[in-house]
Scaffold this active site. Structure first.
Site, short mmCIF file in Angstrom:
data_model
loop_
_atom_site.label_atom_id
_atom_site.label_comp_id
_atom_site.label_asym_id
_atom_site.label_seq_id
_atom_site.Cartn_x
_atom_site.Cartn_y
_atom_site.Cartn_z
N TRP A 23 0.79 -1.22 0.00
CA TRP A 23 0.00 0.00 0.00
C TRP A 23 0.83 1.27 0.00
CZ3 TRP A 23 -3.96 -1.58 -2.00
CH2 TRP A 23 -4.79 -2.58 -1.52
N HIS A 28 -1.44 2.70 3.86
CA HIS A 28 -1.43 2.28 5.26
C HIS A 28 -2.04 3.35 6.17
CE1 HIS A 28 0.43 -1.63 5.40
NE2 HIS A 28 1.35 -1.25 4.53
N ASP A 67 7.31 -0.96 8.11
CA ASP A 67 8.12 -0.82 6.90
C ASP A 67 9.38 0.00 7.18
OD1 ASP A 67 6.74 -2.34 5.05
OD2 ASP A 67 5.47 -0.69 4.38
N ARG A 70 13.24 -1.33 8.30
CA ARG A 70 14.38 -1.67 7.45
C ARG A 70 15.51 -0.66 7.61
NH1 ARG A 70 11.00 -3.24 1.94
NH2 ARG A 70 9.52 -4.62 2.98
N HIS A 84 5.11 -9.84 6.52
CA HIS A 84 4.33 -8.89 5.72
C HIS A 84 3.49 -9.56 4.63
CE1 HIS A 84 6.40 -5.05 7.03
NE2 HIS A 84 7.26 -5.96 7.46
N HIS A 137 -0.22 -2.38 10.86
CA HIS A 137 0.45 -2.50 9.57
C HIS A 137 0.08 -3.80 8.85
CE1 HIS A 137 3.59 -1.35 6.67
NE2 HIS A 137 3.78 -2.66 6.55
N ASP A 141 -1.39 -4.98 5.19
CA ASP A 141 -0.64 -5.82 4.27
C ASP A 141 -1.47 -6.98 3.73
OD1 ASP A 141 1.72 -4.40 4.34
OD2 ASP A 141 2.73 -5.71 5.75
N HIS A 147 0.16 -9.40 -1.85
CA HIS A 147 0.85 -9.90 -0.67
C HIS A 147 0.33 -11.27 -0.27
CE1 HIS A 147 3.52 -6.80 1.32
NE2 HIS A 147 3.20 -6.28 0.15
N HIS A 171 3.84 -5.58 -8.44
CA HIS A 171 3.66 -5.42 -7.00
C HIS A 171 3.62 -3.95 -6.62
CE1 HIS A 171 4.11 -7.26 -2.87
NE2 HIS A 171 4.24 -5.97 -2.62
N ASP A 175 0.77 -1.77 -4.88
CA ASP A 175 1.08 -1.17 -3.59
C ASP A 175 0.66 0.29 -3.52
OD1 ASP A 175 2.17 -3.30 -2.25
OD2 ASP A 175 4.25 -2.67 -2.47
#
Length: 272
Positions: A23, A28, A67, A70, A84, A137, A141, A147, A171, A175
């Site tokens: 998303w 989100h 997210d 990371r 996820h 989250h 997802d 996903h 993807h 998203d």
């Protein structure tokens, strides 16, 4: 660039199973914002208390935290990377925990596990706040169709498409680019989605521990529906117009179901 360096970089990139972020930040945050008006007073009070630990004021403030791991917490980001998504496209979209989610490393089991942590008021508040962040989250997802799609193409990450002369992948298109194509700001988008028919009238789809598997199976069936995978790499506005209502409904469903989940796991009012 030497071939050996290219191989190393590619290997590092693929070590993160969810290359694209479901998303994107807008989606989100919309899921979180759509959930908040549906919260019960008990759930709202406990969420506000937990959010205050980090001076956050809304679910939208934490919606993209998982997210951002990371960059902000690579170790936790790596450990939670498989939480996820779920790959059930090769299994006719049927969820089987033994095949699809070994060791609980998928979005279906992550939602269940983190919801249990959030519901447990004997746990430290910091732990429960982290669980809340994950739940907000991951419910988003699991409603992003790709996903829950094919393992063989990494949820469409390896399917290249060309939109308006620019390369991307399927993807990433689902998203964020489908939502972005509406050209609406966050406030305007939320207002428009609230004007649409309620995707989940109150009380019609109560959360249960098995619900995330059903959500994943529904998302997977969307991912595998005719037309989602374009017959050619070049796509145009017709594709966006055809599929944007689908992602908007998934965002609406995610918001409604997130609220149902939070209302149930935070149903007990506790004086502190």
């Amino acid at each position: 660039m030497p071939r050996i360096l290219i191989a190393i970089l590619l290997s590092c990139a693929l070590s993160w199973p969810g290359i694209a972020q479901a998303w994107g930040p807008l989606g989100h945050r919309l899921v979180a914002r759509l959930a908040e008006p549906r919260l019960t007073p008990q759930a709202r009070a406990e969420i506000d208390r937990l959010l205050a630990i980090e001076q956050a004021s809304s679910l939208a403030d934490i919606a993209n935290w998982a997210d951002d791991l990371r960059a902000n917490d690579p170790d936790l980001g790596r450990r939670s990377a498989r939480w996820h998504f779920i790959n059930i496209g090769e299994h006719d979209c049927a969820y089987d925990v033994a095949h699809a989610c070994p060791n609980g490393d998928c979005v279906v089991e992550a939602i269940r596990i983190q919801a249990d942590i959030l519901a447990d008021r004997t746990r430290p508040d910091a732990e429960r706040l982290q669980a809340l962040k994950f739940v907000v989250h991951f419910v988003g997802d699991v409603h992003q169709p790709l996903h829950a799609g094919y393992a063989r193409d990494r949820g469409g990450n390896t399917v290249q498409v060309n939109l308006h002369g620019k390369g991307t992948n399927l993807h990433s298109l689902w998203d964020s680019r489908l939502l972005a194509s509406a050209r609406l700001g966050e406030d305007a988008y939320e207002a428009r989605l609230r004007l649409d028919p309620d995707p989940l009238p109150a009380g019609t789809d109560p959360y249960t521990p098995g619900a995330p598997a059903v959500w994943a199976e529904q998302s997977c069936r969307i991912a595998l529906a005719p037309g989602v995978y374009p017959p050619r790499s070049r796509i145009d506005d017709d594709y966006l117009l055809q599929h944007r209502p689908t992602v908007e409904r998934q965002v609406q469903l995610a918001g409604a179901r997130l609220a149902e989940l939070l209302n149930i796991v935070l149903a007990t009012e506790v004086s502190r």
